[in-house]
Motif scaffolding. Structure first.
Motif, short mmCIF file in Angstrom:
data_model
loop_
_atom_site.label_atom_id
_atom_site.label_comp_id
_atom_site.label_asym_id
_atom_site.label_seq_id
_atom_site.Cartn_x
_atom_site.Cartn_y
_atom_site.Cartn_z
N VAL A 10 0.95 -1.28 0.17
CA VAL A 10 -0.05 -0.21 -0.05
C VAL A 10 0.83 1.06 0.07
N ASN A 11 2.15 1.15 -0.24
CA ASN A 11 3.07 2.18 -0.29
C ASN A 11 3.08 3.18 0.98
N CYS A 12 3.13 2.28 2.14
CA CYS A 12 3.31 3.22 3.45
C CYS A 12 4.38 3.66 3.76
N TRP A 13 5.62 3.45 2.97
CA TRP A 13 6.86 4.03 3.19
C TRP A 13 7.69 3.23 4.33
N ALA A 14 6.99 2.48 5.30
CA ALA A 14 7.85 1.76 6.20
C ALA A 14 9.00 1.24 6.01
N CYS A 15 9.05 0.19 4.86
CA CYS A 15 10.05 -0.47 4.51
C CYS A 15 11.35 0.36 3.95
N LEU A 16 11.20 1.39 3.47
CA LEU A 16 12.02 2.03 2.71
C LEU A 16 13.32 2.46 3.65
N PRO A 17 13.02 3.23 4.68
CA PRO A 17 14.27 3.60 5.64
C PRO A 17 14.91 2.46 6.33
N VAL A 18 14.31 1.16 6.43
CA VAL A 18 15.07 -0.06 7.17
C VAL A 18 15.81 -0.93 6.41
N CYS A 19 15.78 -0.58 4.87
CA CYS A 19 16.78 -1.59 4.41
C CYS A 19 18.10 -1.27 4.16
N PRO A 20 18.96 -1.89 4.64
CA PRO A 20 20.43 -1.71 4.79
C PRO A 20 21.12 -1.60 3.51
N SER A 21 20.46 -2.18 2.56
CA SER A 21 21.26 -2.21 1.12
C SER A 21 20.76 -1.08 0.23
N ASN A 22 19.58 -0.36 0.64
CA ASN A 22 18.97 0.68 -0.29
C ASN A 22 18.43 -0.23 -1.35
N ALA A 23 17.61 -1.48 -1.39
CA ALA A 23 17.36 -2.19 -2.45
C ALA A 23 15.81 -1.86 -2.66
N ILE A 24 15.27 -1.06 -1.79
CA ILE A 24 13.76 -0.84 -2.13
C ILE A 24 13.70 0.35 -2.65
N TYR A 25 12.86 0.55 -3.88
CA TYR A 25 12.61 1.84 -4.66
C TYR A 25 11.01 2.03 -5.01
N GLU A 26 10.74 3.29 -4.95
CA GLU A 26 9.37 3.65 -5.28
C GLU A 26 9.08 3.30 -6.73
N ALA A 27 8.04 2.54 -7.01
CA ALA A 27 7.61 2.46 -8.59
C ALA A 27 6.20 2.42 -8.36
N SER A 28 5.54 2.55 -9.67
CA SER A 28 3.92 2.44 -9.68
C SER A 28 3.63 1.05 -10.23
N PRO A 29 2.34 0.34 -9.34
CA PRO A 29 1.91 1.11 -8.50
C PRO A 29 2.12 0.76 -7.11
N HIS A 30 3.47 0.23 -6.59
CA HIS A 30 3.84 -0.01 -5.49
C HIS A 30 5.17 -0.19 -5.21
N PHE A 31 5.74 -0.34 -4.17
CA PHE A 31 7.22 -0.41 -3.82
C PHE A 31 7.81 -1.57 -4.53
#
Length: 92
Positions: A10-31
Protein backbone atom coordinates in the motif's frame (compact mmCIF):
# COMPACT_ATOMS: atom_id res chain seq x y z
CA UNK A 1 18.60 -14.46 -3.62
CA UNK A 2 16.19 -11.63 -3.21
CA UNK A 3 12.91 -10.72 -1.65
CA UNK A 4 10.06 -9.18 -3.62
CA UNK A 5 7.14 -6.92 -2.83
CA UNK A 6 3.81 -7.80 -4.42
CA UNK A 7 0.79 -5.75 -5.46
CA UNK A 8 -0.85 -5.86 -2.01
CA UNK A 9 1.74 -3.25 -0.96
CA UNK A 10 0.00 0.00 0.00
CA UNK A 11 3.05 2.28 -0.35
CA UNK A 12 3.15 3.10 3.36
CA UNK A 13 6.90 3.84 3.20
CA UNK A 14 7.68 1.79 6.34
CA UNK A 15 10.16 -0.50 4.57
CA UNK A 16 12.14 2.10 2.67
CA UNK A 17 14.23 3.57 5.51
CA UNK A 18 14.96 0.21 7.20
CA UNK A 19 16.56 -1.51 4.19
CA UNK A 20 20.32 -1.64 4.88
CA UNK A 21 21.19 -2.22 1.22
CA UNK A 22 18.90 0.48 -0.24
CA UNK A 23 17.28 -2.18 -2.42
CA UNK A 24 13.73 -0.86 -2.06
CA UNK A 25 12.52 1.79 -4.46
CA UNK A 26 9.29 3.56 -5.27
CA UNK A 27 7.60 2.38 -8.43
CA UNK A 28 4.11 2.38 -9.81
CA UNK A 29 1.76 1.16 -8.42
CA UNK A 30 3.77 -0.13 -5.41
CA UNK A 31 7.29 -0.36 -4.00
CA UNK A 32 9.67 -2.89 -5.51
CA UNK A 33 12.95 -4.53 -4.47
CA UNK A 34 16.02 -4.40 -6.69
CA UNK A 35 17.13 -8.05 -6.82
CA UNK A 36 20.72 -7.05 -7.55
CA UNK A 37 20.91 -5.06 -4.31
CA UNK A 38 18.77 -7.16 -1.94
CA UNK A 39 20.80 -9.17 0.57
CA UNK A 40 17.78 -10.29 2.63
CA UNK A 41 19.60 -8.36 5.39
CA UNK A 42 22.21 -11.11 5.76
CA UNK A 43 25.20 -9.73 7.59
CA UNK A 44 23.19 -6.77 8.90
CA UNK A 45 20.18 -8.23 10.72
CA UNK A 46 18.85 -11.63 11.80
CA UNK A 47 15.62 -11.16 9.83
CA UNK A 48 14.66 -9.13 6.74
CA UNK A 49 13.86 -5.68 8.04
CA UNK A 50 11.29 -4.87 5.35
CA UNK A 51 9.22 -7.91 6.34
CA UNK A 52 9.57 -7.20 10.04
CA UNK A 53 8.02 -3.74 9.68
CA UNK A 54 5.57 -4.26 6.81
CA UNK A 55 1.97 -3.70 7.98
CA UNK A 56 0.53 -5.79 5.12
CA UNK A 57 0.82 -9.48 5.92
CA UNK A 58 1.91 -11.49 2.91
CA UNK A 59 3.17 -8.51 0.88
CA UNK A 60 6.83 -9.56 0.93
CA UNK A 61 7.88 -12.84 -0.64
CA UNK A 62 11.09 -14.83 -0.60
CA UNK A 63 12.73 -16.25 -3.72
CA UNK A 64 10.41 -19.28 -3.55
CA UNK A 65 7.33 -17.04 -3.59
CA UNK A 66 6.47 -17.71 0.05
CA UNK A 67 5.43 -14.87 2.35
CA UNK A 68 8.20 -13.71 4.67
CA UNK A 69 5.54 -11.95 6.76
CA UNK A 70 2.68 -14.48 6.53
CA UNK A 71 -0.88 -14.05 7.81
CA UNK A 72 -0.81 -13.92 11.59
CA UNK A 73 2.73 -12.57 11.78
CA UNK A 74 1.59 -9.11 12.88
CA UNK A 75 -1.16 -10.07 15.26
CA UNK A 76 0.24 -13.35 16.52
CA UNK A 77 -3.18 -14.85 15.85
CA UNK A 78 -3.18 -17.92 13.57
CA UNK A 79 -5.32 -17.33 10.45
CA UNK A 80 -7.80 -20.08 11.37
CA UNK A 81 -8.39 -18.50 14.80
CA UNK A 82 -8.85 -15.09 13.18
CA UNK A 83 -11.40 -16.58 10.77
CA UNK A 84 -13.31 -18.12 13.71
CA UNK A 85 -13.30 -14.83 15.61
CA UNK A 86 -14.46 -12.86 12.56
CA UNK A 87 -17.27 -15.36 11.91
CA UNK A 88 -18.41 -14.99 15.51
CA UNK A 89 -18.37 -11.20 15.24
CA UNK A 90 -20.37 -11.27 11.98
CA UNK A 91 -22.93 -13.61 13.58
CA UNK A 92 -23.75 -11.09 16.33
Amino acid sequence: MSLSIIESCVNCWACLPVCPSNAIYEASPHFLIDAAKCTECEGDHATPQCASICPIEGAILDYLGEAVNPPGSLTGIPPEKMDEAMAEIRAR
